[in-house]
Scaffold this active site. Structure first.
Site, PDB file in Angstrom:
ATOM      1  N   LYS A 152       4.920  -0.389  11.163  1.00 52.47           N
ATOM      2  CA  LYS A 152       3.556  -0.257  11.698  1.00 52.47           C
ATOM      3  C   LYS A 152       3.293  -1.335  12.749  1.00 52.47           C
ATOM      4  O   LYS A 152       2.738  -1.070  13.818  1.00 52.47           O
ATOM      5  CB  LYS A 152       2.524  -0.349  10.567  1.00 52.47           C
ATOM      6  CG  LYS A 152       2.581   0.808   9.570  1.00 52.47           C
ATOM      7  CD  LYS A 152       2.247   2.131  10.234  1.00 52.47           C
ATOM      8  CE  LYS A 152       2.420   3.312   9.321  1.00 52.47           C
ATOM      9  NZ  LYS A 152       2.312   4.605   9.999  1.00 52.47           N
ATOM     10  N   SER A 203      -2.035   0.374   9.820  1.00 54.63           N
ATOM     11  CA  SER A 203      -2.419   0.026   8.453  1.00 54.63           C
ATOM     12  C   SER A 203      -2.924  -1.397   8.399  1.00 54.63           C
ATOM     13  O   SER A 203      -2.487  -2.261   9.182  1.00 54.63           O
ATOM     14  CB  SER A 203      -1.184   0.156   7.558  1.00 54.63           C
ATOM     15  OG  SER A 203      -1.411  -0.445   6.311  1.00 54.63           O
ATOM     16  N   TYR A 243       8.325  -1.055   5.726  1.00 57.07           N
ATOM     17  CA  TYR A 243       7.255  -0.109   6.058  1.00 57.07           C
ATOM     18  C   TYR A 243       6.209  -0.798   6.943  1.00 57.07           C
ATOM     19  O   TYR A 243       5.850  -0.310   8.015  1.00 57.07           O
ATOM     20  CB  TYR A 243       6.584   0.435   4.782  1.00 57.07           C
ATOM     21  CG  TYR A 243       5.228   1.052   5.055  1.00 57.07           C
ATOM     22  CD1 TYR A 243       5.136   2.294   5.683  1.00 57.07           C
ATOM     23  CD2 TYR A 243       4.036   0.379   4.744  1.00 57.07           C
ATOM     24  CE1 TYR A 243       3.886   2.844   5.978  1.00 57.07           C
ATOM     25  CE2 TYR A 243       2.800   0.933   5.031  1.00 57.07           C
ATOM     26  CZ  TYR A 243       2.727   2.161   5.642  1.00 57.07           C
ATOM     27  OH  TYR A 243       1.498   2.705   5.936  1.00 57.07           O
TER      28      TYR A 243
HETATM   29  P1  NAD Z   1       1.583  11.803   4.072  1.00 55.61           P
HETATM   30  O1  NAD Z   1       2.982  11.518   3.664  1.00 55.61           O
HETATM   31  O2  NAD Z   1       0.743  12.626   3.171  1.00 55.61           O
HETATM   32  O3  NAD Z   1       1.565  12.498   5.521  1.00 55.61           O
HETATM   33  C1  NAD Z   1       2.547  12.240   6.501  1.00 55.61           C
HETATM   34  C2  NAD Z   1       3.040  13.583   7.010  1.00 55.61           C
HETATM   35  O4  NAD Z   1       4.006  13.367   8.034  1.00 55.61           O
HETATM   36  C3  NAD Z   1       3.734  14.412   5.903  1.00 55.61           C
HETATM   37  O5  NAD Z   1       3.191  15.718   5.894  1.00 55.61           O
HETATM   38  C4  NAD Z   1       5.202  14.411   6.322  1.00 55.61           C
HETATM   39  O6  NAD Z   1       5.852  15.599   5.930  1.00 55.61           O
HETATM   40  C5  NAD Z   1       5.096  14.255   7.823  1.00 55.61           C
HETATM   41  N1  NAD Z   1       6.268  13.626   8.453  1.00 55.61           N
HETATM   42  C6  NAD Z   1       6.902  12.486   8.092  1.00 55.61           C
HETATM   43  N2  NAD Z   1       7.923  12.245   8.927  1.00 55.61           N
HETATM   44  C7  NAD Z   1       7.941  13.257   9.853  1.00 55.61           C
HETATM   45  C8  NAD Z   1       8.751  13.547  10.973  1.00 55.61           C
HETATM   46  N3  NAD Z   1       9.787  12.777  11.307  1.00 55.61           N
HETATM   47  N4  NAD Z   1       8.480  14.659  11.695  1.00 55.61           N
HETATM   48  C9  NAD Z   1       7.445  15.469  11.352  1.00 55.61           C
HETATM   49  N5  NAD Z   1       6.631  15.239  10.295  1.00 55.61           N
HETATM   50  C10 NAD Z   1       6.884  14.139   9.554  1.00 55.61           C
HETATM   51  O7  NAD Z   1       0.885  10.395   4.373  1.00 55.61           O
HETATM   52  P2  NAD Z   1      -0.652  10.067   4.656  1.00 55.61           P
HETATM   53  O8  NAD Z   1      -1.156   9.290   3.511  1.00 55.61           O
HETATM   54  O9  NAD Z   1      -1.381  11.264   5.114  1.00 55.61           O
HETATM   55  O10 NAD Z   1      -0.470   9.047   5.860  1.00 55.61           O
HETATM   56  C11 NAD Z   1      -0.494   9.465   7.212  1.00 55.61           C
HETATM   57  C12 NAD Z   1      -0.156   8.273   8.097  1.00 55.61           C
HETATM   58  O11 NAD Z   1      -1.063   7.210   7.827  1.00 55.61           O
HETATM   59  C13 NAD Z   1       1.250   7.705   7.854  1.00 55.61           C
HETATM   60  O12 NAD Z   1       1.789   7.313   9.105  1.00 55.61           O
HETATM   61  C14 NAD Z   1       0.986   6.500   6.974  1.00 55.61           C
HETATM   62  O13 NAD Z   1       1.982   5.511   7.113  1.00 55.61           O
HETATM   63  C15 NAD Z   1      -0.346   6.023   7.517  1.00 55.61           C
HETATM   64  N6  NAD Z   1      -1.110   5.242   6.532  1.00 55.61           N
HETATM   65  C16 NAD Z   1      -1.378   5.771   5.298  1.00 55.61           C
HETATM   66  C17 NAD Z   1      -2.067   5.035   4.357  1.00 55.61           C
HETATM   67  C18 NAD Z   1      -2.355   5.578   2.977  1.00 55.61           C
HETATM   68  O14 NAD Z   1      -2.677   4.810   2.089  1.00 55.61           O
HETATM   69  N7  NAD Z   1      -2.266   6.885   2.742  1.00 55.61           N
HETATM   70  C19 NAD Z   1      -2.507   3.733   4.680  1.00 55.61           C
HETATM   71  C20 NAD Z   1      -2.237   3.227   5.947  1.00 55.61           C
HETATM   72  C21 NAD Z   1      -1.539   3.994   6.875  1.00 55.61           C
HETATM   73  C1  UD1 Z   2      -0.280  -0.631  -0.713  1.00 52.77           C
HETATM   74  C2  UD1 Z   2       0.875  -1.204   0.089  1.00 52.77           C
HETATM   75  C3  UD1 Z   2       0.479  -1.290   1.538  1.00 52.77           C
HETATM   76  C4  UD1 Z   2       0.053   0.089   2.055  1.00 52.77           C
HETATM   77  C5  UD1 Z   2      -1.079   0.614   1.166  1.00 52.77           C
HETATM   78  C6  UD1 Z   2      -1.517   1.985   1.542  1.00 52.77           C
HETATM   79  C7  UD1 Z   2       2.143  -2.667  -1.421  1.00 52.77           C
HETATM   80  C8  UD1 Z   2       2.480  -4.078  -1.766  1.00 52.77           C
HETATM   81  N1  UD1 Z   2       1.226  -2.526  -0.434  1.00 52.77           N
HETATM   82  O1  UD1 Z   2      -1.406  -1.464  -0.554  1.00 52.77           O
HETATM   83  O2  UD1 Z   2       1.559  -1.760   2.329  1.00 52.77           O
HETATM   84  O3  UD1 Z   2      -0.384   0.011   3.393  1.00 52.77           O
HETATM   85  O4  UD1 Z   2      -0.623   0.641  -0.205  1.00 52.77           O
HETATM   86  O5  UD1 Z   2      -0.496   2.917   1.323  1.00 52.77           O
HETATM   87  O6  UD1 Z   2       2.684  -1.726  -1.985  1.00 52.77           O
HETATM   88  N2  UD1 Z   2      -2.718  -1.435  -8.673  1.00 52.77           N
HETATM   89  C9  UD1 Z   2      -2.650  -1.532 -10.035  1.00 52.77           C
HETATM   90  N3  UD1 Z   2      -1.922  -0.592 -10.729  1.00 52.77           N
HETATM   91  C10 UD1 Z   2      -1.263   0.422 -10.107  1.00 52.77           C
HETATM   92  C11 UD1 Z   2      -1.337   0.520  -8.686  1.00 52.77           C
HETATM   93  C12 UD1 Z   2      -2.067  -0.436  -8.001  1.00 52.77           C
HETATM   94  O7  UD1 Z   2      -3.233  -2.434 -10.641  1.00 52.77           O
HETATM   95  O8  UD1 Z   2      -0.594   1.228 -10.782  1.00 52.77           O
HETATM   96  C13 UD1 Z   2      -3.529  -2.426  -7.929  1.00 52.77           C
HETATM   97  C14 UD1 Z   2      -2.761  -3.244  -6.912  1.00 52.77           C
HETATM   98  O9  UD1 Z   2      -2.217  -4.388  -7.494  1.00 52.77           O
HETATM   99  C15 UD1 Z   2      -3.859  -3.553  -5.880  1.00 52.77           C
HETATM  100  C16 UD1 Z   2      -4.757  -2.312  -5.945  1.00 52.77           C
HETATM  101  O10 UD1 Z   2      -4.486  -1.700  -7.206  1.00 52.77           O
HETATM  102  O11 UD1 Z   2      -4.603  -4.656  -6.284  1.00 52.77           O
HETATM  103  C17 UD1 Z   2      -4.475  -1.294  -4.837  1.00 52.77           C
HETATM  104  O12 UD1 Z   2      -3.087  -0.988  -4.821  1.00 52.77           O
HETATM  105  P1  UD1 Z   2      -2.479   0.147  -3.879  1.00 52.77           P
HETATM  106  O13 UD1 Z   2      -3.266   1.400  -4.043  1.00 52.77           O
HETATM  107  O14 UD1 Z   2      -1.008   0.217  -4.150  1.00 52.77           O
HETATM  108  O15 UD1 Z   2      -2.757  -0.367  -2.412  1.00 52.77           O
HETATM  109  P2  UD1 Z   2      -2.399  -1.781  -1.711  1.00 52.77           P
HETATM  110  O16 UD1 Z   2      -1.716  -2.703  -2.644  1.00 52.77           O
HETATM  111  O17 UD1 Z   2      -3.636  -2.285  -1.081  1.00 52.77           O
END
Ligand code: NAD
Ligand code: UD1
Length: 338
Positions: free
Chosen positions: A153, A124, A149
């Site tokens: 990562k 991330s 969290y």
């Molecule tokens: P998500 O929660 O939709 O998907 C994660 C999946 O992993 C889920 O289906 C969950 O059931 C499964 N899972 C969790 N723990 C498990 C375990 N111990 N064994 C087997 N399955 C398990 O999340 P996502 O948004 O698709 O994110 C996927 C990955 O990307 C995650 O590692 C997340 O931290 C990372 N990531 C997501 C974002 C974001 O904003 N969505 C941003 C940066 C990184």
């Molecule tokens: C957040 C997480 C980050 C994670 C990422 C993806 C925090 C502090 N950071 O990042 O660790 O990797 O999500 O899952 O939680 N916002 C609003 N109103 C809302 C929600 C968000 O104004 O109800 C604003 C936030 O202040 C920010 C932007 O929208 O400026 C994006 O927010 P968000 O989607 O939560 O992502 P990140 O903050 O970038």
């Protein structure tokens, strides 16, 4: 040859399954359904017209995971399985370290036991912390993270780097995602958050559909063009396609390689709200609220390395992100619970 996708039932995982199948790969999926539902993979099969093996297995279940590797010839693993809620990680750090860090250790042990040394890891942009100025480049310092969290990562990245130093067969592509939004253009799969969404787009969508009254914009006094936070929103299908390219890279290279997956363009919260309203013709009632603790003003990528090494760049526009998110939300107001 097959690619194992852990967490393949989740938001990014389900979109990646489709892109991997479209690219002609055989896939095997494991997920424990902690944050997902079987319906997501049923729709992946419907959209791709292809079947594939699925195992309801926790990645920390060493025996169960070994059976999966014993049944299939796995050449590389795309590792999505993890927990991702920042607030929850502050309240339950052990749960995050166990699931994310220990889960990755078990996974790697099982992989090596079965002769698989290639992993694509979901990292991330959060690993860059608050000290670096955007555009963020992969060689900037990492680790100044502000919550458990983010620390999982960072720690997993460091573990995989150490493994790649010690093991000349190992290949680890550390994909640093910026802010994934959007949904498959069919409107059949998308993000289905549990409870009150933390992230901007899922919250905005629930306001637009009338499930929540208004969006709180967390701060309008940041040092940004309109005072609201700026982020690098990336369409989940672009992100998924980045994984297909990362698999090709991992199959032909060794060593640990951090790579940003972002667009390189930052939009503010107000940009997102106004674009969504204009493109979909749907109002999003909003108020200005205090800053959210831990937020930074601006975060966007330098995406040049992904282009140079993977031949990948984001293609979808802000319009695609807003339109596809709304198609998913409006066609599935209760997510996968229909
Ligand atoms: P998500 O929660 O939709 O998907 C994660 C999946 O992993 C889920 O289906 C969950 O059931 C499964 N899972 C969790 N723990 C498990 C375990 N111990 N064994 C087997 N399955 C398990 O999340 P996502 O948004 O698709 O994110 C996927 C990955 O990307 C995650 O590692 C997340 O931290 C990372 N990531 C997501 C974002 C974001 O904003 N969505 C941003 C940066 C990184
Ligand atoms: C957040 C997480 C980050 C994670 C990422 C993806 C925090 C502090 N950071 O990042 O660790 O990797 O999500 O899952 O939680 N916002 C609003 N109103 C809302 C929600 C968000 O104004 O109800 C604003 C936030 O202040 C920010 C932007 O929208 O400026 C994006 O927010 P968000 O989607 O939560 O992502 P990140 O903050 O970038």
């Amino acid at each position: 040859m097959a690619i194992l996708i852990t967490g393949g039932c989740g938001y990014i995982g389900s979109h990646t399954c489709i892109e991997m199948l479209n690219a002609g790969y055989d896939i095997v999926v494991v997920d424990n359904y902690y944050n997902s539902k079987p319906e997501a993979l049923a729709r992946v099969k419907e959209l791709s017209g292809k079947d594939f093996p699925f195992y309801a297995c926790d990645i920390r279940d060493e025996e169960g995971l070994s059976e999966v590797f014993a049944k299939h010839q796995i050449d590389a693993v795309i590792h999505f399985a993890g927990l991702k809620a920042v607030g929850e990680s502050v309240a339950k750090p052990m749960m995050y370290y166990d699931n994310n860090v220990n889960g990755t250790l078990v996974l790697w042990r099982v992989m090596k036991k079965h002769g698989c040394s290639r992993i694509i890891f979901s990292s991330s942009a959060t690993v860059y912390g608050s000290e670096n100025a955007s555009p963020l480049k992969e060689d900037f310092p990492t680790g100044a993270v502000t919550n458990p969290y983010g620390r999982t990562k960072y720690v997993i990245e460091e573990i995989l780097k150490d493994i790649c130093v010690s093991d000349e067969e190992a290949s680890a592509v550390l994909l640093r995602y910026f802010n994934p939004v959007g949904a498959h253009e069919s409107g059949r799969i998308g993000e289905d958050p549990n409870g009150i969404p933390n992230n901007l787009m899922p919250f905005l969508l629930q306001v637009a559909i009338g499930k929540r009254e208004q969006l709180s914009i967390f701060g309008n006094d940041y040092d940004t063009p309109d005072g609201t936070g700026v982020r690098d929103y990336i369409h989940v299908v672009d992100l998924a396609r980045g994984h297909v390219k990362a698999v090709e890279y991992a199959l032909t290279h060794t060593g640990a390689m951090p790579i940003n997956l972002g667009t390189g363009v930052g939009y503010s919260v107000l940009d997102m709200v106004h674009a969504f309203e204009r493109i979909n013709g749907v109002p999003v009632p909003h108020v200005i609220a205090p800053r959210r603790p831990g937020d930074i003003a601006t975060c966007y990528s330098d995406p040049a390395k992904a282009k140079a090494l993977l031949g990948w760049e984001a293609e979808k526009t802000l319009e695609d992100m807003c339109r596809d998110s709304w198609r998913w939300q409006s066609q599935n107001p209760k997510g996968y619970d229909e």
